[in-house]
Every structure is written in C-alpha cells, then in structure tokens.
Design an enzyme around this catalytic site. Structure first.
Site, PDB file in Angstrom:
ATOM      1  N   TYR A   1       1.304 -12.402 -11.021  1.00 38.33           N
ATOM      2  CA  TYR A   1       2.964 -12.129 -10.778  1.00 38.33           C
ATOM      3  C   TYR A   1       4.051 -13.355 -11.518  1.00 38.33           C
ATOM      4  O   TYR A   1       4.062 -14.333 -11.976  1.00 38.33           O
ATOM      5  CB  TYR A   1       3.042 -12.150  -9.190  1.00 38.33           C
ATOM      6  CG  TYR A   1       2.965 -11.232  -8.511  1.00 38.33           C
ATOM      7  CD1 TYR A   1       3.761 -10.103  -9.004  1.00 38.33           C
ATOM      8  CD2 TYR A   1       2.184 -10.844  -7.284  1.00 38.33           C
ATOM      9  CE1 TYR A   1       4.588  -9.101  -8.137  1.00 38.33           C
ATOM     10  CE2 TYR A   1       2.261  -9.853  -6.564  1.00 38.33           C
ATOM     11  CZ  TYR A   1       2.974  -8.957  -6.836  1.00 38.33           C
ATOM     12  OH  TYR A   1       3.035  -7.672  -6.525  1.00 38.33           O
TER      13      TYR A   1
ATOM     14  N   LYS B   1       3.964   6.379 -27.028  1.00 36.35           N
ATOM     15  CA  LYS B   1       3.667   7.736 -27.100  1.00 36.35           C
ATOM     16  C   LYS B   1       3.467   7.777 -28.862  1.00 36.35           C
ATOM     17  O   LYS B   1       2.135   7.183 -29.126  1.00 36.35           O
ATOM     18  CB  LYS B   1       5.080   8.335 -26.779  1.00 36.35           C
ATOM     19  CG  LYS B   1       5.461   8.653 -25.693  1.00 36.35           C
ATOM     20  CD  LYS B   1       6.631   9.516 -25.560  1.00 36.35           C
ATOM     21  CE  LYS B   1       6.691  10.160 -23.898  1.00 36.35           C
ATOM     22  NZ  LYS B   1       7.673   9.199 -23.480  1.00 36.35           N
TER      23      LYS B   1
HETATM   24  N1  DSN Z   1       6.322  13.455 -20.060  1.00 40.54           N
HETATM   25  C1  DSN Z   1       6.795  13.141 -21.158  1.00 40.54           C
HETATM   26  C2  DSN Z   1       6.810  14.617 -22.434  1.00 40.54           C
HETATM   27  O1  DSN Z   1       5.794  14.785 -22.026  1.00 40.54           O
HETATM   28  O2  DSN Z   1       7.971  14.099 -22.966  1.00 40.54           O
HETATM   29  C3  DSN Z   1       8.286  12.472 -21.545  1.00 40.54           C
HETATM   30  O3  DSN Z   1       8.265  11.600 -19.828  1.00 40.54           O
END
Ligand code: DSN
Length: 420
Positions: A57, A233
């Site tokens: 934590y 991403k």
């Molecule tokens: N869920 C994501 C997307 O697929 O663009 C964005 O949060």
C-alpha cells in the site's frame, strides 16, 4: 506468472482458474488480436504485474506517504514520473491512475466544477465513453456539448466545432478518440479553446505509444494543458493511465487522483509502467511504432482493393473502421461473430451518426498494434485483408469458414506471442 513451480501450485490449488488461464493463453496464440485498443504486453510487464509490488500500500506520493516501507515503491514511482516526463516532453506526470476512466475523471474533477461545460467529440464519430456519454457518471456531472466529423470528408468539422464553442463557452475542450481513423493538428483545437478561454485536454489513449515513439504528433508540443493516455494499448504496458500536464496544474491533478478519486495506487502496475516507459524510449520501439502505422495503411489499401468500404476511406493512425452494412449487408455484431469463427478478433463499432444501436451497429473496428507486436508486416496485412473480406462475403458458409480459419492459424503459428 511465468515460472513453472508457480503454475503447478496454481493448478493444484485452483484448477478451474488454471484451466481458464491455459485456455486464454492458447486463444491468444492461435487467434489474431485485431482490436485496436488491445496488444500483447512486454514480457517484463507481465513479470512485474505478478511481483512483490502487488503487496504494498502506498497512498500518497513519493516522500509523502501514509504508510511506512516505501523505499522501493518511492524509487519506482519517481522513475516512472521522470521517464514519463522525458518521453512525452511534459512538465508534470501522474502515474497512479488505475486505468483510462479514472484517469479522465481525475482531470475533469480536478480542474472543473460540477455543471461546467466540456466540449468533446460525439461518441458515434469516434469519441470515448469518458468523453461524456449520457450513461457515464461524468455525463451526469458535467454538461457535455459535442463536435462531429464532416460527412463529406470524414475529418473533424472545425467550422462547426468553433460555432459550438462560441455558443456554449466550454471550460474545457477535449480531443482524442477511440474510433477515429485520422490524425489532426492539435493547434486547431488550441486556437478554438484560446478564443473562448477554455483549457485543452487530449486523451491520446489509443496512440500514446505512437506519440511516445514520435511517429504521431504530440499535443503537448502544441501547448495543450493536459494529455492523458492509457498504458496498455499501443504502448504495450500494464493496464493503467498517465496524466501529463503543465506544472501549474500539477497540484490540482495530483490531489484529484489521490485522495480525490483513488486510494492506494497499484504499485505492481506503477513498476510495470516505469519499465514500459523505458522500453518505449528505445529505438526498437520507434521501429515498431512506424510499422504499426505502415501496417494500418497496408491493411486499409488491401481492403480498399477488395471494395470494402472504410469510414473516411482509410487511416492515418493504427485503426480502421469497416462499414459492414454497406460493404457486406451485415451488421457489426454478425460481422464480429463471423470473424471470431475464423480466428480474427475484432469489435463491433458504431459509425458516424449510426442509425443502428451500439449492440448491433453498422461496422467493425480493426487495429494493427497487436499483429505488429507479433512481427507481422505488409504480406501478412494482405492475407488478413483477404481473410476478412472472404469471411464477410461467405454468408456464414461453414465449409468456407473452416478453410479461412485454417489460413488464420497458418498465420498465427508463424508469429508467436511475446511473453506467452
Ligand atoms: N475500451 C477502449 C477501446 O476499446 O477503445 C477504450 O477505453
């Protein structure tokens, strides 16, 4: 979880979950991930997510925590902050947001008052849920007004955007997208915001890795006040978010993340973010990011040759949207299911001013970050486009789909998933 004693222990203590884990790993190897917001994390990220940092934590910030034992957590958070600032040319970085939604919520709640007006992109034109969808809490707390794309070009209609800004006097102009296949000049947003006295925020969650690699424009270079990005991403990091801002907003942003919105940061995620930021600064990552863009263009060109209708006709970034109704007479849900059956994972997607509902929209969305991580290039984009077009034209014919699935598996067997 990479070592086999740990896997054996899991198999013995909870075989149901172990079997599901093995199934997911096999699925990721055998199928091809084409959802533009997904990727295969760096192996180092998987290691750190399963590390001892998950036990700790660390409410507060380095040097000012509410719990003891922070020697190493302070070290990793400081490294993550410094690396984020250097990579994105930012004055201040907060690396604690647990994911994309709390990241954007922290900005709105930190810089604005409830009821304030925010100008953001219409959802069906490429905006995101956290850009004020009526079903989101932010959509109820703030007054979102909208800009859209111009149907004749597919690009953002800046004349109309300026008109809405002048009429509604937003406190914040938000740009960024999850299904807009084009790039834009951030200075255009900045000019409108300056004219009406609004702050500027770019949510670059989809293209954070491409901006880190300097293959797409960086909104901070155009003087944006705040930039947010998820880390999982195009950056290949852990699930999480970053807020990058001007120094003058640092205190408000930090207080908004903690204690405003969140409790203890996930320090295993912070450690993985720190490593991701180091890897994203390497020349190899720039090569990767360039290939993501080249692959998206190759995929778009190969689909265009097959008369597949793409929203805006093509792409300037890592994603494409196929109008499946116009191209194949299929709604996006049916197209997603057909592509699933041949081993290509995509997601159904609304198109601009879609007459159909989100669960049965008019398109599907594709992206190239994940296949590029597997090492795929131009030739593989040609084959993926052919499989997509032939599958969606096959009308559910089982024999045709079996042959198409075999082609997908030939492709994926040649390109292993890093870290699995
Ligand atoms: N869920 C994501 C997307 O697929 O663009 C964005 O949060």
């Amino acid at each position: 979880m990479t070592s086999s004693p740990e896997r054996t222990r899991l198999a013995q203590s909870d075989n149901d979950i172990f079997v599901a884990l093995k199934g997911e790993e096999a699925r990721q190897r055998a199928e091809l991930e084409l959802i533009p917001s997904e990727n295969y994390a760096f192996p180092e990220v998987l290691t750190l997510l399963g590390s001892a940092f998950t036990n700790k934590y660390s409410e507060g910030y380095p040097g000012r925590r509410y719990y003891g034992g922070q020697e190493f957590t302070d070290r990793i958070e400081n490294l993550a902050r410094e690396r984020a600032k250097a990579l994105f040319r930012a004055e201040h970085a907060n690396v604690q947001p647990l994911s994309g939604s709390p990241m954007n919520q922290a900005v709105y709640l930190g810089l604005l008052e409830p009821g304030d007006t925010i100008l953001a992109m219409d959802l069906s034109h490429g905006g995101h849920l956290t850009h004020g969808a009526p079903v989101s809490h932010m959509g109820r707390i703030f007054n979102f007004v909208r800009y859209k794309t111009d149907p004749s070009t597919g690009a953002i209609d800046f004349e109309a955007l300026r008109d809405v800004a002048r009429a509604t006097k937003p406190k914040l102009v938000v740009c960024g997208y999850s299904s807009y296949p084009r790039d834009y000049d951030y200075a255009d947003f900045r000019r409108v915001a300056d004219e009406v006295g609004a702050l500027t925020m770019a949510d670059v969650s989809h293209i954070g890795g491409l901006i880190a690699a300097d293959v797409m424009r960086n909104p901070l270079d155009a003087g944006f006040d705040v930039m947010t990005t998820t880390t999982h991403k195009s950056m290949r990091g852990p699930r999480g978010g970053l807020i990058l801002c001007k120094e003058k907003f640092a205190k408000k942003i930090d207080a908004s993340v903690f204690p405003g919105l969140q409790g203890g940061p996930h320090m295993n995620q912070v450690a993985a973010t720190a490593t991701t930021l180091r890897l994203a600064a390497m020349p190899a990552f720039q090569d990767y990011a360039r290939q993501v863009l080249a692959n998206a263009k190759a995929l778009a060109a190969a689909l265009n040759v097959r008369q597949v209708k793409l929203v805006t006709g093509g792409t300037d970034n890592h994603l494409l949207v196929i109008d499946t109704v116009q191209s194949f007479g299929l709604d996006g849900a049916k197209a997603e299911a057909a592509l699933d059956r041949v081993g290509l994972t995509v997601n159904k997607q609304v198109i601009p001013d879609d007459p159909n509902p989100p669960m049965r929209p008019s398109g599907v969305r594709l992206g190239t970050p994940a296949p590029t991580t597997r090492g795929m290039g131009h030739a593989e984009m040609e084959e993926i486009a052919a499989i997509i077009a032939e599958t969606l034209a096959a009308g559910g014919d089982a024999a045709a789909e079996t042959k198409l699935a075999a082609r997908t598996h030939t492709l994926t067997s040649r390109f292993p998933v890093p870290g699995l």
